[in-house]
Each structure stands twice: as C-alpha cells, then as structure tokens.
Design a protein around this motif. Sequence first.
Motif, PDB file in Angstrom:
ATOM      1  N   ASP A 147      27.377  10.027  10.398  1.00 15.65           N
ATOM      2  CA  ASP A 147      26.137   9.818  10.137  1.00 15.65           C
ATOM      3  C   ASP A 147      25.555   8.642  11.027  1.00 15.65           C
ATOM      4  O   ASP A 147      24.551   8.483  11.663  1.00 15.65           O
ATOM      5  N   THR A 148      26.519   7.685  11.451  1.00 25.26           N
ATOM      6  CA  THR A 148      26.148   6.640  12.397  1.00 25.26           C
ATOM      7  C   THR A 148      25.747   7.290  13.661  1.00 25.26           C
ATOM      8  O   THR A 148      24.881   6.971  14.621  1.00 25.26           O
ATOM      9  N   ILE A 149      26.774   8.032  14.155  1.00 25.13           N
ATOM     10  CA  ILE A 149      26.564   8.844  15.288  1.00 25.13           C
ATOM     11  C   ILE A 149      25.178   9.658  15.260  1.00 25.13           C
ATOM     12  O   ILE A 149      24.289   9.752  16.530  1.00 25.13           O
ATOM     13  N   VAL A 150      24.842  10.417  14.439  1.00 21.51           N
ATOM     14  CA  VAL A 150      23.665  10.872  14.323  1.00 21.51           C
ATOM     15  C   VAL A 150      22.289  10.107  14.336  1.00 21.51           C
ATOM     16  O   VAL A 150      21.167  10.096  15.110  1.00 21.51           O
ATOM     17  N   VAL A 151      22.398   9.004  13.702  1.00 19.82           N
ATOM     18  CA  VAL A 151      21.178   7.835  13.822  1.00 19.82           C
ATOM     19  C   VAL A 151      21.409   7.422  15.226  1.00 19.82           C
ATOM     20  O   VAL A 151      20.075   7.069  15.804  1.00 19.82           O
TER      21      VAL A 151
END
Length: 182
Positions: A147-151
């Motif tokens: 999810d961090t990579i998506v953000v």
Amino acid sequence: MSTFNVPKREEVSENNQAIFDNLEKAVGFVPNLYATYAHSENALGNYLTLANAKTSLKAKEKEVINLAVSEVNNCTYCLSAHTAIGKMNGFTDDQILELRAGYASFDNKLDALARLSKNITENRGAASEAVVDNFLNAGWTKENLIDTIVVVGDKTISNYLHRTTNVPIDFPVAQPLQSVEV
C-alpha cells in the motif's frame, strides 16, 4: 516553461463538471492541480479513484508518504498542499519538516515509513533491503509495504503533473526545506 491554464468549470466535460461540483462540496474549492487533470476526459476521475482507494494505511500515514515523496520529487505544489493537510492531521511544523526530510524522530513507526517512502522514491522503486527490513521490523506488514508503494505512485503522478504543467499553487506555499539533521 510556460504555465498551463487551469480550466474553469465551464471549460471541462460534463463528467468533469460533476467531479468539480463534488470537490467544491467536499473541500470548498477545486484545487488547481485537480482542475488540471480535467484537461483529460478521464484522468481526474481515474486519479481520484486511485487517491481515495481503500488502503491499510491511515490518512495520517499517507501524509507521511506524501510529504517525503513530494520533497524528493521537488514538487512545491504538493508540498504546499500536504503541509496544510499534514497540519489538519495533527502534525506540527517541525514534524512536517522532518517528514519532508524523510524521517520522524518523534515516532519510530512513522520514521520507518518516512525512510521507506524517501528511499523508494530516490531509488525509483529499488528500495534498499535494509530500509525494507527496518520498515517490517518497526511493525509494518507486507500489506502496508504494498500500500505504501501504491501511495508513492499516486503522489508521484501528481508531482509529475505539477512539475510538467507548473499550474499556480493555491495553498499557502511551503518554503524550501532548510537543513534538518537526518
């Protein structure tokens, strides 16, 4: 570089006009960067879907990422917007400066998140193993990592849009990061 025009409501498609109306109700205005997405029939809706998608990260945690990524990408528009949003999420001015620098001395877990976000952005996705291990050892999960990579990707899109279009900043302008010890 010439500045792109910021389209007005009457200059965008009917679909984008509806999104403008929803933004007006939700935030009180249509931020210039969002309006710029409306040069495309689909980009504004697609971007907002991504930005507002379900995630394992809390709003405050997303701001950690947004600030670190926007600093690395040198996007004054996003730094200005996310400084204001960061304050709304409870960060102090000093904490925001630290997050922009890619760390958080005030919170171990947020520190690992800020360091990871900065590292991913600086290394164009090739995060260092030590930084990823630190992130997971700080109590984050593999879901949080994804999810961090998506953000990071979400914020990079807006950073690039502003860096390319140079639309006027309609938030209090964030000052350049002064030297903050990391």
